[in-house]
Design a protein around this motif. Structure first.
Motif, short mmCIF file in Angstrom:
data_model
loop_
_atom_site.label_atom_id
_atom_site.label_comp_id
_atom_site.label_asym_id
_atom_site.label_seq_id
_atom_site.Cartn_x
_atom_site.Cartn_y
_atom_site.Cartn_z
N VAL A 77 0.85 -1.19 0.00
CA VAL A 77 0.00 0.00 0.00
C VAL A 77 0.89 1.24 0.00
O VAL A 77 2.05 1.18 0.40
CB VAL A 77 -0.97 0.02 1.22
N LEU A 80 -0.22 3.53 4.58
CA LEU A 80 -0.85 2.62 5.54
C LEU A 80 -1.75 3.35 6.52
O LEU A 80 -2.90 2.94 6.74
CB LEU A 80 0.21 1.82 6.30
N ASP A 81 -1.27 4.44 7.10
CA ASP A 81 -2.06 5.14 8.12
C ASP A 81 -3.38 5.64 7.56
O ASP A 81 -4.44 5.46 8.18
CB ASP A 81 -1.25 6.29 8.72
N LEU A 84 -5.73 2.59 6.90
CA LEU A 84 -6.32 2.04 8.12
C LEU A 84 -7.43 2.94 8.65
O LEU A 84 -8.47 2.45 9.11
CB LEU A 84 -5.24 1.81 9.18
N PRO A 98 -0.75 -0.81 14.26
CA PRO A 98 0.27 -0.82 13.21
C PRO A 98 1.66 -1.03 13.81
O PRO A 98 1.94 -0.58 14.93
CB PRO A 98 0.16 0.57 12.57
N LYS A 105 6.08 -0.36 7.27
CA LYS A 105 4.93 -0.27 8.18
C LYS A 105 3.96 -1.40 7.87
O LYS A 105 3.71 -1.69 6.70
CB LYS A 105 4.21 1.06 8.01
N GLY A 107 0.09 -3.28 8.94
CA GLY A 107 -1.22 -3.23 9.58
C GLY A 107 -2.04 -4.41 9.11
O GLY A 107 -1.67 -5.07 8.12
N LEU A 119 -1.32 -5.55 5.48
CA LEU A 119 -1.11 -4.36 4.65
C LEU A 119 0.29 -3.84 4.95
O LEU A 119 0.65 -3.69 6.12
CB LEU A 119 -2.18 -3.31 4.96
N TRP A 120 1.06 -3.60 3.91
CA TRP A 120 2.47 -3.25 4.08
C TRP A 120 2.81 -2.01 3.27
O TRP A 120 2.63 -1.99 2.05
CB TRP A 120 3.32 -4.42 3.64
N GLU A 121 3.31 -1.00 3.96
CA GLU A 121 3.86 0.18 3.29
C GLU A 121 5.38 0.03 3.33
O GLU A 121 6.00 0.13 4.39
CB GLU A 121 3.45 1.46 4.02
#
Length: 126
Positions: A77, A80-81, A84, A98, A105, A107, A119-121
């Motif tokens: 992604v 991420l923040d 979410l 997270p 990052k 989540g 979910l991975w940044e």
């Protein structure tokens, strides 16, 4: 806001991750790393560079909890923040807090069938 930009990894449970990794190395040619998984690099002139991971986990791992599924997909992604926050606002079941590390990052959200989705940044530049 862009949401998912690609698949970051495919993770699954195995009764014997080392033996399974050896089988994939021998028969399918995966370049299995010392940590037990394989990294597929990708990208080109018209797309950004990146990687997708393939990784077996021990059958008794709790990493995929609260899902009872034997697999977990990790999606790349951009933010991420923000994602979410949007998922929570949409009533999705975001699980845990997270996590931030040198790998980026992370989540998690549960899909409607009870599968945990990671979910991975990635870190900047990856």
């Amino acid at each position: 806001m862009k949401r998912v930009t690609g698949i970051g990894g495919i993770f699954f449970k195995s009764s014997d991750p080392k033996a399974l990794s050896a089988w994939y190395r021998q028969h399918l040619g995966l370049e299995v790393s010392d940590w037990g998984g394989a990294v597929f690099q990708w990208g080109g002139a018209d797309s950004p560079t990146g990687a997708t991971l393939w990784s077996p986990f021990a059958a008794d791992t709790h990493y995929m909890a609260p899902s009872s599924a034997s697999f977990m997909i990790n999606f790349r992604v951009d933010d991420l923040d923000a994602l979410l926050l949007a998922l929570r606002a949409e009533g999705c079941d975001v699980v845990g807090e997270p996590q931030h590390s040198e790998q980026g990052k992370f989540g998690w959200v549960m899909d409607p069938e009870g599968n945990k989705v990671e979910l991975w940044e990635p870190p900047a530049g990856q």
